[in-house]
Every structure is written in C-alpha cells, then in structure tokens.
Design a protein around this motif. Structure first.
Motif, PDB file in Angstrom:
ATOM      1  N   MET A 185       0.840  -1.202   0.000  1.00 42.87           N
ATOM      2  CA  MET A 185       0.000   0.000   0.000  1.00 42.87           C
ATOM      3  C   MET A 185       0.875   1.253   0.000  1.00 42.87           C
ATOM      4  SD  MET A 185      -3.262   1.512   0.958  1.00 42.87           S
ATOM      5  CE  MET A 185      -4.131   0.107   1.470  1.00 42.87           C
ATOM      6  N   LEU A 186       1.881   1.273   0.852  1.00 45.47           N
ATOM      7  CA  LEU A 186       2.734   2.455   0.946  1.00 45.47           C
ATOM      8  C   LEU A 186       3.567   2.649  -0.312  1.00 45.47           C
ATOM      9  CD1 LEU A 186       3.562   2.106   4.672  1.00 45.47           C
ATOM     10  CD2 LEU A 186       2.405   4.038   3.613  1.00 45.47           C
ATOM     11  N   ARG A 187       3.974   1.569  -0.936  1.00 44.25           N
ATOM     12  CA  ARG A 187       4.695   1.693  -2.219  1.00 44.25           C
ATOM     13  C   ARG A 187       3.788   2.299  -3.283  1.00 44.25           C
ATOM     14  NH1 ARG A 187       7.374  -4.113  -2.257  1.00 44.25           N
ATOM     15  NH2 ARG A 187       8.992  -3.748  -0.712  1.00 44.25           N
ATOM     16  N   LEU A 188       2.539   1.870  -3.332  1.00 47.53           N
ATOM     17  CA  LEU A 188       1.595   2.411  -4.309  1.00 47.53           C
ATOM     18  C   LEU A 188       1.307   3.889  -4.057  1.00 47.53           C
ATOM     19  CD1 LEU A 188      -0.921  -0.568  -4.591  1.00 47.53           C
ATOM     20  CD2 LEU A 188       0.629   0.263  -6.372  1.00 47.53           C
ATOM     21  N   VAL A 189       1.116   4.253  -2.805  1.00 42.29           N
ATOM     22  CA  VAL A 189       0.865   5.656  -2.462  1.00 42.29           C
ATOM     23  C   VAL A 189       2.077   6.512  -2.839  1.00 42.29           C
ATOM     24  CG1 VAL A 189       0.506   7.255  -0.539  1.00 42.29           C
ATOM     25  CG2 VAL A 189      -0.797   5.139  -0.656  1.00 42.29           C
ATOM     26  N   THR A 190       3.265   6.020  -2.534  1.00 43.14           N
ATOM     27  CA  THR A 190       4.486   6.751  -2.871  1.00 43.14           C
ATOM     28  C   THR A 190       4.636   6.895  -4.381  1.00 43.14           C
ATOM     29  OG1 THR A 190       5.560   6.010  -0.857  1.00 43.14           O
ATOM     30  CG2 THR A 190       7.001   6.787  -2.616  1.00 43.14           C
ATOM     31  N   ALA A 191       4.355   5.831  -5.121  1.00 41.77           N
ATOM     32  CA  ALA A 191       4.462   5.891  -6.582  1.00 41.77           C
ATOM     33  C   ALA A 191       3.467   6.892  -7.163  1.00 41.77           C
ATOM     34  CB  ALA A 191       4.234   4.507  -7.186  1.00 41.77           C
ATOM     35  N   ALA A 192       2.237   6.894  -6.661  1.00 39.61           N
ATOM     36  CA  ALA A 192       1.229   7.842  -7.137  1.00 39.61           C
ATOM     37  C   ALA A 192       1.639   9.277  -6.807  1.00 39.61           C
ATOM     38  CB  ALA A 192      -0.135   7.519  -6.531  1.00 39.61           C
ATOM     39  N   ARG A 223       4.694  10.427  -6.225  1.00 36.06           N
ATOM     40  CA  ARG A 223       5.875  10.774  -7.031  1.00 36.06           C
ATOM     41  C   ARG A 223       5.465  11.153  -8.450  1.00 36.06           C
ATOM     42  NH1 ARG A 223      11.257   9.710  -6.614  1.00 36.06           N
ATOM     43  NH2 ARG A 223      10.884   8.297  -4.885  1.00 36.06           N
ATOM     44  N   LEU A 224       4.677  10.307  -9.086  1.00 36.12           N
ATOM     45  CA  LEU A 224       4.271  10.532 -10.468  1.00 36.12           C
ATOM     46  C   LEU A 224       3.511  11.846 -10.615  1.00 36.12           C
ATOM     47  CD1 LEU A 224       3.999   9.406 -13.382  1.00 36.12           C
ATOM     48  CD2 LEU A 224       1.818   8.425 -12.632  1.00 36.12           C
ATOM     49  N   GLU A 225       2.514  12.052  -9.778  1.00 35.14           N
ATOM     50  CA  GLU A 225       1.665  13.233  -9.917  1.00 35.14           C
ATOM     51  C   GLU A 225       2.380  14.525  -9.506  1.00 35.14           C
ATOM     52  OE1 GLU A 225      -1.131  13.255 -11.566  1.00 35.14           O
ATOM     53  OE2 GLU A 225      -1.016  11.083 -11.818  1.00 35.14           O
ATOM     54  N   GLU A 268      10.267  18.412  -7.713  1.00 36.14           N
ATOM     55  CA  GLU A 268      11.255  17.348  -7.535  1.00 36.14           C
ATOM     56  C   GLU A 268      10.837  16.586  -6.284  1.00 36.14           C
ATOM     57  OE1 GLU A 268      15.932  16.998  -6.529  1.00 36.14           O
ATOM     58  OE2 GLU A 268      15.356  18.492  -8.015  1.00 36.14           O
ATOM     59  N   PHE A 269      10.474  15.315  -6.451  1.00 37.31           N
ATOM     60  CA  PHE A 269       9.873  14.545  -5.365  1.00 37.31           C
ATOM     61  C   PHE A 269      10.815  14.345  -4.188  1.00 37.31           C
ATOM     62  CE2 PHE A 269       8.725  10.537  -3.279  1.00 37.31           C
ATOM     63  CZ  PHE A 269       7.404  10.785  -2.978  1.00 37.31           C
ATOM     64  N   SER A 270      12.007  13.860  -4.453  1.00 39.90           N
ATOM     65  CA  SER A 270      12.953  13.561  -3.376  1.00 39.90           C
ATOM     66  C   SER A 270      13.740  14.799  -2.995  1.00 39.90           C
ATOM     67  CB  SER A 270      13.926  12.469  -3.822  1.00 39.90           C
ATOM     68  OG  SER A 270      13.224  11.289  -4.097  1.00 39.90           O
ATOM     69  N   LEU A 271      14.168  14.799  -1.738  1.00 37.66           N
ATOM     70  CA  LEU A 271      15.050  15.879  -1.307  1.00 37.66           C
ATOM     71  C   LEU A 271      16.375  15.756  -2.043  1.00 37.66           C
ATOM     72  CD1 LEU A 271      14.638  15.998   2.568  1.00 37.66           C
ATOM     73  CD2 LEU A 271      13.978  17.746   0.933  1.00 37.66           C
ATOM     74  N   CYS A 283       9.366   5.771   2.963  1.00 39.07           N
ATOM     75  CA  CYS A 283       8.519   6.055   1.791  1.00 39.07           C
ATOM     76  C   CYS A 283       7.415   7.035   2.164  1.00 39.07           C
ATOM     77  CB  CYS A 283       7.882   4.774   1.264  1.00 39.07           C
ATOM     78  SG  CYS A 283       9.019   3.622   0.527  1.00 39.07           S
ATOM     79  N   LEU A 284       6.832   6.809   3.315  1.00 35.14           N
ATOM     80  CA  LEU A 284       5.757   7.673   3.787  1.00 35.14           C
ATOM     81  C   LEU A 284       6.262   9.092   4.017  1.00 35.14           C
ATOM     82  CD1 LEU A 284       2.793   7.819   4.756  1.00 35.14           C
ATOM     83  CD2 LEU A 284       3.613   7.166   7.015  1.00 35.14           C
ATOM     84  N   THR A 285       7.407   9.232   4.668  1.00 35.03           N
ATOM     85  CA  THR A 285       7.932  10.581   4.933  1.00 35.03           C
ATOM     86  C   THR A 285       8.363  11.281   3.649  1.00 35.03           C
ATOM     87  OG1 THR A 285      10.121   9.731   5.464  1.00 35.03           O
ATOM     88  CG2 THR A 285       8.624  10.098   7.314  1.00 35.03           C
ATOM     89  N   ASP A 286       8.859  10.544   2.664  1.00 42.01           N
ATOM     90  CA  ASP A 286       9.179  11.158   1.374  1.00 42.01           C
ATOM     91  C   ASP A 286       7.931  11.749   0.726  1.00 42.01           C
ATOM     92  OD1 ASP A 286      11.921  10.789   1.328  1.00 42.01           O
ATOM     93  OD2 ASP A 286      11.830   8.941   0.145  1.00 42.01           O
ATOM     94  N   SER A 287       6.854  10.997   0.747  1.00 39.45           N
ATOM     95  CA  SER A 287       5.602  11.473   0.149  1.00 39.45           C
ATOM     96  C   SER A 287       5.068  12.690   0.892  1.00 39.45           C
ATOM     97  CB  SER A 287       4.544  10.362   0.167  1.00 39.45           C
ATOM     98  OG  SER A 287       4.964   9.271  -0.608  1.00 39.45           O
ATOM     99  N   ILE A 288       5.057  12.617   2.201  1.00 39.32           N
ATOM    100  CA  ILE A 288       4.549  13.731   2.999  1.00 39.32           C
ATOM    101  C   ILE A 288       5.443  14.960   2.824  1.00 39.32           C
ATOM    102  CG2 ILE A 288       4.091  14.544   5.340  1.00 39.32           C
ATOM    103  CD1 ILE A 288       3.380  11.600   6.021  1.00 39.32           C
ATOM    104  N   GLY A 289       6.758  14.743   2.843  1.00 40.91           N
ATOM    105  CA  GLY A 289       7.688  15.861   2.656  1.00 40.91           C
ATOM    106  C   GLY A 289       7.508  16.534   1.313  1.00 40.91           C
ATOM    107  N   ALA A 290       7.244  15.766   0.272  1.00 42.00           N
ATOM    108  CA  ALA A 290       7.003  16.347  -1.051  1.00 42.00           C
ATOM    109  C   ALA A 290       5.734  17.194  -1.039  1.00 42.00           C
ATOM    110  CB  ALA A 290       6.911  15.247  -2.099  1.00 42.00           C
ATOM    111  N   PHE A 291       4.683  16.718  -0.387  1.00 40.22           N
ATOM    112  CA  PHE A 291       3.461  17.513  -0.280  1.00 40.22           C
ATOM    113  C   PHE A 291       3.694  18.776   0.546  1.00 40.22           C
ATOM    114  CE2 PHE A 291       0.988  13.906  -1.848  1.00 40.22           C
ATOM    115  CZ  PHE A 291       0.025  14.557  -2.615  1.00 40.22           C
ATOM    116  N   ALA A 292       4.566  18.699   1.546  1.00 40.56           N
ATOM    117  CA  ALA A 292       4.872  19.884   2.355  1.00 40.56           C
ATOM    118  C   ALA A 292       5.536  20.969   1.505  1.00 40.56           C
ATOM    119  CB  ALA A 292       5.763  19.506   3.540  1.00 40.56           C
TER     120      ALA A 292
END
Length: 172
Positions: free
Chosen positions: A22-29, A31-33, A40-43, A98-107
């Motif tokens: 689930m977390l891999r799918l959320v991270t992939a979505a 990242r893509l969007e 830039e998704f990653s720090l 993975c979760l913190t990468d996604s949240i950090g990108a949204f931040a």
C-alpha cells in the motif's frame, strides 16, 4: 481512490506485507503526480543554507502558475492523512521512509494551496510522534496490539537516518 476505500473499510485488518505494498503504491502515485506538476519529489542530496534561504540545484516548489495540480493529488493527500492519523501504529518501520518522502514532497508543494502544505508539515510531526510512540518503545503499548512483524525494529543506524530524513523535510 481504491486505496482510500480499502483503508477506510478495513485498514486495521491489513497484514504487514499489504501495508508495505500500500505504501509503495501511495508513494508511486505521489511521485508521479507531483513530478508531473513540476516538483522534484525527493530531497536533493546537497542542501545548504545561504542567507537564510534554502539553496539547491533543481529544487522546485511545484507551485508555479504554469503547472496545475492533478485531480489525483487531493486523493493521494487524503490517503496520507488517513495513514498518519489512523494507522501509524500498523505501518512497518521499514516503510516509514517512503511515507515521509511522500509527505515531505506535499509539504513543499504549494499547488494544492498553502493550507495543504502546512497540513503536510503537521503530518511530518505526527509521523515523528508515532515513531517515538510505536516504534521506539521496547514493549508493546497496552492501547494497541499490533502484529509483531509490524513492530519489527529498524537497526539503530537506519532509525537514526529516518529521524534525520524527517527533520530534513521539516527544514525545507
């Protein structure tokens, strides 16, 4: 939307392997969007402060007027919100980066509005709190009994790196 429906209906019944998927799918979505929206998704590997302002090659905020937020981003944000508020005790520690990468990108992304960015910063603090509460404890809490695989501890050096990652997202 399917992931959101699964979490809302039976997130508490998911097994550790399902949480990882689930977390891999959320991270992939995410990242893509977010990358479609110009973020830039990653720090970046090299961050520095110059005159009180963050400087890094290639770091964009994704909030420029030339890019519009995808209609999928609000749904991904809702999934992250549900994960952080209701299911952090079930998230396997090895999936938290993975979760913190996604949240950090949204931040860092202002395309959904400043309130969403600030809310994502709050999510990072919630993740830090959950790490301390659920994953740093030597014994399981009385409040929530979680599958032992979900409580699998990270090696100390990876755990330290996770804390650094969270605070680097907060710094940006």
């Amino acid at each position: 939307e399917g992931l959101l429906a699964i979490l809302q209906a039976s997130g508490q019944e998911l097994q550790p392997a399902a949480w990882t998927a689930m977390l891999r799918l959320v991270t992939a979505a995410a990242r893509l969007e977010l990358e479609r929206a110009g973020l830039e998704f990653s720090l970046p590997k090299e961050l520095s402060m110059a005159g009180g302002r963050l400087v890094s090659a290639g770091l964009t905020d994704g909030g420029g007027p030339s890019r519009e937020a995808s209609s999928v981003l609000p749904t991904v944000f809702q999934v992250l919100e549900l994960l952080v508020h209701d299911f952090m005790e079930y998230v396997p520690p090895r999936s938290v980066p993975c979760l913190t990468d996604s949240i950090g990108a949204f931040a860092r992304f202002t395309g959904l509005g400043v309130n969403s960015s600030l809310t994502a910063v709050g999510f990072l603090w919630n993740v830090a709190d959950a790490l301390a509460r659920y994953h740093c404890a030597l014994v399981p809490t009385d409040i929530v009994e979680v599958d032992s695989a979900a409580r699998e501890a990270l090696p100390p050096d990876q755990f330290e790196q996770l804390w650094i990652q969270i605070f680097m997202h907060l710094r940006v």
